[in-house]
Motif scaffolding. Sequence first.
Motif, short mmCIF file in Angstrom:
data_model
loop_
_atom_site.label_atom_id
_atom_site.label_comp_id
_atom_site.label_asym_id
_atom_site.label_seq_id
_atom_site.Cartn_x
_atom_site.Cartn_y
_atom_site.Cartn_z
N SER A 106 0.80 -1.23 0.00
CA SER A 106 0.00 0.00 0.00
C SER A 106 0.83 1.27 0.00
O SER A 106 0.31 2.36 -0.27
N ASN A 109 3.96 3.12 -5.36
CA ASN A 109 3.32 3.96 -6.36
C ASN A 109 2.07 3.27 -6.90
O ASN A 109 2.07 2.06 -7.13
N THR A 110 1.03 4.05 -7.08
CA THR A 110 -0.23 3.46 -7.50
C THR A 110 -0.99 4.40 -8.42
O THR A 110 -0.83 5.63 -8.35
N THR A 113 -4.96 6.01 -5.80
CA THR A 113 -4.55 6.39 -4.44
C THR A 113 -5.66 6.14 -3.41
O THR A 113 -5.38 5.81 -2.25
N GLU A 114 -6.91 6.28 -3.83
CA GLU A 114 -8.01 6.05 -2.91
C GLU A 114 -8.06 4.59 -2.46
O GLU A 114 -8.23 4.29 -1.28
N ALA A 116 -5.51 2.48 -2.59
CA ALA A 116 -4.29 2.22 -1.83
C ALA A 116 -4.46 2.66 -0.38
O ALA A 116 -3.98 2.00 0.55
N ASP A 117 -5.16 3.77 -0.18
CA ASP A 117 -5.40 4.23 1.19
C ASP A 117 -6.29 3.24 1.94
O ASP A 117 -6.07 2.99 3.13
#
Length: 523
Positions: A106, A109-110, A113-114, A116-117
Amino acid sequence: MASSSKITPSSPRLASLLSDVERGNIKIPVFQREYIWSDEQIISLLDSIYRGYPVGSLLMWSTREELKHERNVGGFSLPITPEDYPVNYILDGQQRLTTLYGVFHSDENTADTELADRFNICYLPDEDTFAHHLAAGGKDKIHLNAILDTTKLLIELPKFNDDQKAKIAKLTEAFKDYEFPIVTIRERTNKEVCSIFQRINSSGTPLSNLELLTAWTWSDQFDLRREIEALLDSLKDKGYEEIDQPLLMRMLASLTCGTIDSDDLVDVDPDALVDGMKLLKKSIKAAVDFLEGQLKIKNVVFLPFPIMLIPIVNFYALIPKPNAIQLKQLKKWFWQCSLTLRYKAGTNRLVLEDLGKMEIVAQGSSPFDGTQAIVKSNLFSSTWRINSTAAKAALCLMAQLRPRSFLTGSEVDLGTVLSSYNARQFHHIYPKAYLAANGVNFHQANVISNICFLSASENNAISDKNPQEYFKDIPDDHRTEIFEAALIPDEARNGDLPFEDFITLRTEKLIAVGQKLLETGSI
């Protein structure tokens, strides 16, 4: 035993499983659904693994078949790896695998981002529980994205006391050593894999062969699933929203491999599927235009058998611009199929037989001439049930007569009546309550021969009146046209004919019209 060897169970450790994903040894086909798990499901999966509970197996397909696959997992980019085959594609368990990969990566880099959070989960050693990093607040915590990477873990450990370190060590060991059950399918035909795939339901959402076909045919210019979805949307705009994905897939099979079993599509060359989809879009549009324009059928639910669309689509695939003789053949087929309830038994065999006859029509012959088919009287003496095949066949027939309003004489808007398709759009000519008061029971009154088209508002206005009474409200200027369009017998136009006699005479009129449709294709 030879067959069982094609399905291989294994139990790699979780750390090894995630490493295989990262190295490209396990790939996610493009057909797999978007991530749909809730935050509660994420926490529950982690807690189950931590406590050594079973979480279900993953299903893999090891194949030399090249499927288009995702280049990321849960928004996290994977390194580009050589396309070595055979490759393990995940067929079932994508949500679990994506969750685990996301949780332990997590902080990388993604593209999402939502998400990953959401994957940023912490372990709280003092409480021995898991929590989202925002919910953990100021409590002592370690992010799970650090525990499987020794370098990150060593940086984090000095922050904790000895008791907390012991719990974190136990946590790390539990995840690294958790054996994740995997079932791998090998050396199976595409059709066998498709059959297995369709039966998977561990996520609660049945999967279909469309998903596999999407992966086989996918390119930047062509996505079969999106093509099917777009086609369904366009049909919905035309009032044909009842056509569903399985029926479209059967149509596609009929156009590409001459069968009506969508499972056969898995053996069709991908380029042929792409071409077949283009042909399907053109042909089904022409089929719907034929039903709406030529037969006044504004909603597919009025077809006695929805599968009747397959021969119609094939007709227009073979004959994009039919001449008058060919169009007449199609109409004759439609009425012969509808009014004899041809597809009530042996449907698949008869549909294939009719597809062969459509090819004969395309060659210039007339296979639907000289029919010996007859309209049986029991078609119209059947119980009126709005969804019965007999009722639908009768309503298709009645629609050809351009039915008129009983109270105004204006033509009934079949687009409105047939699109809404509910019981209030049809009228018992001799109302049931009126008949009941005169000793006629419900089953005698509720027959197809006693039904006609009528708007809901007029149905309410007429209600349960004696036909002798409400027939007087029919405007004189349009009286003949109204009665003719509703097939009201001459002897019944005063409304005073005994019900039994009315039904006998109206049934005769319905049969006569039906027989003409069988023989000529039109009224």
